[in-house]
Design a protein around this motif. Structure first.
Motif, PDB file in Angstrom:
ATOM      1  N   PRO A 137       0.805  -1.230   0.000  1.00 29.00           N
ATOM      2  CA  PRO A 137       0.000   0.000   0.000  1.00 29.00           C
ATOM      3  C   PRO A 137       0.834   1.274   0.000  1.00 29.00           C
ATOM      4  O   PRO A 137       0.311   2.350  -0.303  1.00 29.00           O
ATOM      5  CB  PRO A 137      -0.806  -0.108   1.304  1.00 29.00           C
ATOM      6  CG  PRO A 137      -0.667  -1.516   1.769  1.00 29.00           C
ATOM      7  CD  PRO A 137       0.641  -1.996   1.252  1.00 29.00           C
ATOM      8  N   ARG A 138       2.110   1.162   0.343  1.00 35.80           N
ATOM      9  CA  ARG A 138       2.948   2.346   0.570  1.00 35.80           C
ATOM     10  C   ARG A 138       3.908   2.653  -0.571  1.00 35.80           C
ATOM     11  O   ARG A 138       4.613   3.658  -0.528  1.00 35.80           O
ATOM     12  CB  ARG A 138       3.744   2.154   1.874  1.00 35.80           C
ATOM     13  CG  ARG A 138       2.864   1.953   3.104  1.00 35.80           C
ATOM     14  CD  ARG A 138       3.691   1.532   4.319  1.00 35.80           C
ATOM     15  NE  ARG A 138       2.886   1.470   5.534  1.00 35.80           N
ATOM     16  CZ  ARG A 138       2.135   0.445   5.891  1.00 35.80           C
ATOM     17  NH1 ARG A 138       2.087  -0.643   5.103  1.00 35.80           N
ATOM     18  NH2 ARG A 138       1.426   0.474   6.990  1.00 35.80           N
ATOM     19  N   VAL A 139       3.987   1.781  -1.581  1.00 35.05           N
ATOM     20  CA  VAL A 139       4.968   1.981  -2.642  1.00 35.05           C
ATOM     21  C   VAL A 139       4.323   2.581  -3.881  1.00 35.05           C
ATOM     22  O   VAL A 139       3.103   2.595  -4.033  1.00 35.05           O
ATOM     23  CB  VAL A 139       5.675   0.652  -3.006  1.00 35.05           C
ATOM     24  CG1 VAL A 139       6.406   0.089  -1.797  1.00 35.05           C
ATOM     25  CG2 VAL A 139       4.683  -0.378  -3.564  1.00 35.05           C
ATOM     26  N   ASN A 140       5.174   3.053  -4.792  1.00 36.69           N
ATOM     27  CA  ASN A 140       4.684   3.679  -6.022  1.00 36.69           C
ATOM     28  C   ASN A 140       4.398   2.670  -7.122  1.00 36.69           C
ATOM     29  O   ASN A 140       3.579   2.935  -8.007  1.00 36.69           O
ATOM     30  CB  ASN A 140       5.707   4.701  -6.528  1.00 36.69           C
ATOM     31  CG  ASN A 140       5.941   5.822  -5.544  1.00 36.69           C
ATOM     32  OD1 ASN A 140       6.763   5.697  -4.646  1.00 36.69           O
ATOM     33  ND2 ASN A 140       5.207   6.917  -5.695  1.00 36.69           N
ATOM     34  N   ALA A 141       5.081   1.524  -7.106  1.00 40.39           N
ATOM     35  CA  ALA A 141       4.878   0.533  -8.158  1.00 40.39           C
ATOM     36  C   ALA A 141       5.229  -0.852  -7.637  1.00 40.39           C
ATOM     37  O   ALA A 141       6.066  -1.004  -6.733  1.00 40.39           O
ATOM     38  CB  ALA A 141       5.720   0.862  -9.389  1.00 40.39           C
ATOM     39  N   ILE A 142       4.592  -1.864  -8.237  1.00 40.03           N
ATOM     40  CA  ILE A 142       4.839  -3.262  -7.889  1.00 40.03           C
ATOM     41  C   ILE A 142       5.159  -4.009  -9.177  1.00 40.03           C
ATOM     42  O   ILE A 142       4.380  -3.965 -10.139  1.00 40.03           O
ATOM     43  CB  ILE A 142       3.600  -3.907  -7.230  1.00 40.03           C
ATOM     44  CG1 ILE A 142       3.193  -3.136  -5.971  1.00 40.03           C
ATOM     45  CG2 ILE A 142       3.854  -5.378  -6.902  1.00 40.03           C
ATOM     46  CD1 ILE A 142       1.836  -3.548  -5.411  1.00 40.03           C
ATOM     47  N   ALA A 154      -7.038  -5.949  -5.152  1.00 40.29           N
ATOM     48  CA  ALA A 154      -7.474  -5.278  -6.372  1.00 40.29           C
ATOM     49  C   ALA A 154      -7.086  -3.804  -6.388  1.00 40.29           C
ATOM     50  O   ALA A 154      -6.785  -3.240  -7.439  1.00 40.29           O
ATOM     51  CB  ALA A 154      -8.986  -5.431  -6.539  1.00 40.29           C
ATOM     52  N   LYS A 155      -7.069  -3.169  -5.230  1.00 34.15           N
ATOM     53  CA  LYS A 155      -6.783  -1.728  -5.190  1.00 34.15           C
ATOM     54  C   LYS A 155      -5.320  -1.413  -5.500  1.00 34.15           C
ATOM     55  O   LYS A 155      -4.965  -0.245  -5.668  1.00 34.15           O
ATOM     56  CB  LYS A 155      -7.176  -1.144  -3.828  1.00 34.15           C
ATOM     57  CG  LYS A 155      -6.433  -1.741  -2.646  1.00 34.15           C
ATOM     58  CD  LYS A 155      -6.983  -1.181  -1.340  1.00 34.15           C
ATOM     59  CE  LYS A 155      -6.322  -1.804  -0.117  1.00 34.15           C
ATOM     60  NZ  LYS A 155      -6.899  -1.266   1.136  1.00 34.15           N
ATOM     61  N   TRP A 156      -4.467  -2.452  -5.554  1.00 31.28           N
ATOM     62  CA  TRP A 156      -3.057  -2.227  -5.895  1.00 31.28           C
ATOM     63  C   TRP A 156      -2.771  -2.423  -7.376  1.00 31.28           C
ATOM     64  O   TRP A 156      -1.655  -2.191  -7.833  1.00 31.28           O
ATOM     65  CB  TRP A 156      -2.157  -3.173  -5.092  1.00 31.28           C
ATOM     66  CG  TRP A 156      -2.307  -3.064  -3.612  1.00 31.28           C
ATOM     67  CD1 TRP A 156      -2.710  -1.967  -2.895  1.00 31.28           C
ATOM     68  CD2 TRP A 156      -2.048  -4.088  -2.649  1.00 31.28           C
ATOM     69  NE1 TRP A 156      -2.731  -2.250  -1.554  1.00 31.28           N
ATOM     70  CE2 TRP A 156      -2.319  -3.540  -1.369  1.00 31.28           C
ATOM     71  CE3 TRP A 156      -1.611  -5.411  -2.721  1.00 31.28           C
ATOM     72  CZ2 TRP A 156      -2.173  -4.274  -0.192  1.00 31.28           C
ATOM     73  CZ3 TRP A 156      -1.455  -6.143  -1.564  1.00 31.28           C
ATOM     74  CH2 TRP A 156      -1.735  -5.588  -0.310  1.00 31.28           C
ATOM     75  N   LEU A 157      -3.761  -2.860  -8.147  1.00 32.18           N
ATOM     76  CA  LEU A 157      -3.492  -3.288  -9.513  1.00 32.18           C
ATOM     77  C   LEU A 157      -3.110  -2.152 -10.448  1.00 32.18           C
ATOM     78  O   LEU A 157      -2.379  -2.360 -11.405  1.00 32.18           O
ATOM     79  CB  LEU A 157      -4.709  -4.035 -10.069  1.00 32.18           C
ATOM     80  CG  LEU A 157      -5.087  -5.320  -9.326  1.00 32.18           C
ATOM     81  CD1 LEU A 157      -6.241  -6.003 -10.013  1.00 32.18           C
ATOM     82  CD2 LEU A 157      -3.902  -6.258  -9.201  1.00 32.18           C
ATOM     83  N   ASP A 158      -3.595  -0.954 -10.197  1.00 36.23           N
ATOM     84  CA  ASP A 158      -3.267   0.159 -11.085  1.00 36.23           C
ATOM     85  C   ASP A 158      -1.782   0.510 -11.073  1.00 36.23           C
ATOM     86  O   ASP A 158      -1.301   1.203 -11.972  1.00 36.23           O
ATOM     87  CB  ASP A 158      -4.086   1.404 -10.711  1.00 36.23           C
ATOM     88  CG  ASP A 158      -5.462   1.391 -11.360  1.00 36.23           C
ATOM     89  OD1 ASP A 158      -5.690   0.519 -12.219  1.00 36.23           O
ATOM     90  OD2 ASP A 158      -6.300   2.239 -11.012  1.00 36.23           O
ATOM     91  N   LYS A 159      -1.068   0.056 -10.070  1.00 38.62           N
ATOM     92  CA  LYS A 159       0.375   0.329 -10.013  1.00 38.62           C
ATOM     93  C   LYS A 159       1.195  -0.951 -10.140  1.00 38.62           C
ATOM     94  O   LYS A 159       2.369  -0.979  -9.748  1.00 38.62           O
ATOM     95  CB  LYS A 159       0.722   1.057  -8.709  1.00 38.62           C
ATOM     96  CG  LYS A 159       0.359   0.305  -7.432  1.00 38.62           C
ATOM     97  CD  LYS A 159       0.712   1.149  -6.200  1.00 38.62           C
ATOM     98  CE  LYS A 159       0.335   0.420  -4.901  1.00 38.62           C
ATOM     99  NZ  LYS A 159       0.636   1.251  -3.705  1.00 38.62           N
ATOM    100  N   THR A 160       0.588  -1.994 -10.695  1.00 41.57           N
ATOM    101  CA  THR A 160       1.246  -3.287 -10.809  1.00 41.57           C
ATOM    102  C   THR A 160       1.633  -3.584 -12.254  1.00 41.57           C
ATOM    103  O   THR A 160       0.849  -3.354 -13.167  1.00 41.57           O
ATOM    104  CB  THR A 160       0.320  -4.404 -10.280  1.00 41.57           C
ATOM    105  OG1 THR A 160       0.021  -4.139  -8.913  1.00 41.57           O
ATOM    106  CG2 THR A 160       0.988  -5.768 -10.381  1.00 41.57           C
ATOM    107  N   TYR A 161       2.844  -4.113 -12.446  1.00 44.70           N
ATOM    108  CA  TYR A 161       3.384  -4.366 -13.783  1.00 44.70           C
ATOM    109  C   TYR A 161       3.975  -5.773 -13.830  1.00 44.70           C
ATOM    110  O   TYR A 161       4.701  -6.190 -12.918  1.00 44.70           O
ATOM    111  CB  TYR A 161       4.477  -3.352 -14.131  1.00 44.70           C
ATOM    112  CG  TYR A 161       4.011  -1.916 -14.090  1.00 44.70           C
ATOM    113  CD1 TYR A 161       3.622  -1.257 -15.253  1.00 44.70           C
ATOM    114  CD2 TYR A 161       3.935  -1.232 -12.885  1.00 44.70           C
ATOM    115  CE1 TYR A 161       3.174   0.048 -15.210  1.00 44.70           C
ATOM    116  CE2 TYR A 161       3.479   0.084 -12.834  1.00 44.70           C
ATOM    117  CZ  TYR A 161       3.101   0.715 -14.001  1.00 44.70           C
ATOM    118  OH  TYR A 161       2.651   2.000 -13.962  1.00 44.70           O
TER     119      TYR A 161
END
Length: 402
Positions: A137-142, A154-161
């Motif tokens: 929850p605290r990072v800019n990208a995963i 699901a709420k982390w998916l917009d920053k997941t690659y």
């Protein structure tokens, strides 16, 4: 090259599964003209393969475990490590901090948040690890190694690659080499490893399983097996009694050369192992470590098993008879192993280190190239993990050139 050089800090726990991808990224960032530093623990500093240019900063490790009495001491160590990381950031001025999992990652990325330095985490397994779940929850990208990752909200998916899991350059160099010729008359070369520490179950089962193969196949075996030091003598005696030629060692320096000649791999299902097998394209019989956290080794096998590039046997079912049966299925026709190798190869992500470096460089001025974005609309839910959108998958259907 992507422009002016910048500074990046990598943080990783003291296991090869965390450290080797960090070393690969360090080499790629240094190749692009950047300066890189490493935060780790005592174990991590001693993992073979650290680049000579990479300074290692040893931080206190706050381990928590299941005993609440130890949590206070663990928290104190994390805060101590956070202060040390902040001092490093003041001097080094990183453009981003990248965490690869393990306890040393926690103080480093908490310090990055305090210092308002962008941060990225990389998950090597198909289950989001304990420390990475705390940090997500605290990072800019995963960055992920698999298209589906369990424990991903699901709420982390917009920053997941989806970037894949970086592998060693000497292993990646084998990707365009052909699969070793295997016919009804040739040797069947088998490579057996159980991770960095070996695995006693492989020592107990594999020699007897190979001995149960039909004589025509058994006489063509050539085995290379990694063993625990305490198992070497007994395993050597078993192979001698079965009249099967085998080279045994506790550690093989030239693993890339061994992999190049291998027709069939038998071993554990750690993230680095899967990444290397799929990068090179080698069929495998995988025996996940049953005590792995969140059963992540079994999850790691899912993609390549579903593709037809490997078979998975639970340790509770891993008997000599079952092993012999699976080997016979894979080797009964000359083209079966090669077909499985092709399917494993198609699961590989050879651009992993470049894609991860592109993601990291995006926090410092460079535009991301073609890193695959995991979109929120493609989620299967937090319990099932995330899935890559069809339109975003660059070369996902890439076919191997014969």
């Amino acid at each position: 090259m992507s422009g002016a050089n910048r500074h990046y800090v990598l943080a990783a726990g003291g296991t090869g599964g965390h450290m080797l991808p960090a070393f690969a990224l360090a080499n790629e960032l240094e190749r692009r003209g950047h300066h890189v530093a490493l935060i780790t623990d005592e174990r991590g500093a001693n993992i073979p393969g650290k680049p000579d240019f990479l300074p290692a900063h040893i931080m206190p490790v706050g381990r928590f475990g299941k005993n609440p009495i130890r949590w206070l001491g663990g928290a104190a160590k994390v805060m101590e490590g956070r202060k040390m990381a902040l001092r490093l950031f003041e001097n080094f001025e990183p453009s981003a901090v990248v965490g690869f999992g393990g306890y040393p990652t926690l103080p480093a990325l908490l310090a990055a948040r305090s210092a308002k330095v962008p941060s990225v985490i990389h998950e090597q397994n198909a289950v989001l690890g304990r420390v990475n779940r705390l940090l997500a929850p605290r990072v800019n990208a995963i960055g992920t190694a698999y298209p589906q990752v369990a424990r991903m909200k699901a709420k982390w998916l917009d920053k997941t690659y989806l970037v894949g899991n970086p592998v060693r350059a000497e292993v990646l160099a084998l990707r365009d080499e052909p699969f070793p010729t295997f016919s009804e008359d040739s040797l069947l070369k088998v490579l057996v490893t159980g991770g960095s520490q070996g695995a006693s179950i492989l020592a107990q089962v594999v020699p007897d399983g190979l001995a149960m193969l039909p004589p025509a196949l058994r006489q063509r075996l050539q085995v290379t097996q990694q063993c625990r030091p305490e198992d070497v003598g007994a395993v050597r005696e078993r192979y001698r009694n079965h009249d099967i030629p085998a080279e045994l060692a506790t550690y093989f320096e030239n693993m890339a050369e061994r992999l190049a000649d291998t027709h069939l791999f038998i071993g554990r299902a750690g993230a680095s192992t899967i990444a290397e097998l799929t990068a090179v394209g080698r069929p495998a019989i995988l025996v996940p470590l049953p005590i792995a956290t969140d059963d992540h080794q079994a999850a790691n096998t899912r993609e390549v098993v579903e593709a037809g590039g490997a078979r998975m046997i639970r340790q509770s079912s891993f008997t000599p008879k079952e092993l012999a049966r699976q080997i016979q299925v894979l080797s009964q026709r000359s083209g079966t192993l090669g077909n499985a190798a092709h399917k494993a190869w198609n699961c590989g992500r050879p651009d992993a280190v470049k894609d991860l470096a592109d993601l990291v460089e995006s926090f410092g001025g460079a535009e991301m190239m073609d890193v695959i974005r995991v979109g929120k609309n493609n989620a299967r839910g937090a319990s099932q993990g995330v899935a890559v959108g069809q339109g975003a998958a660059r070369d996902a259907a890439e076919e191997r050139v014969s």
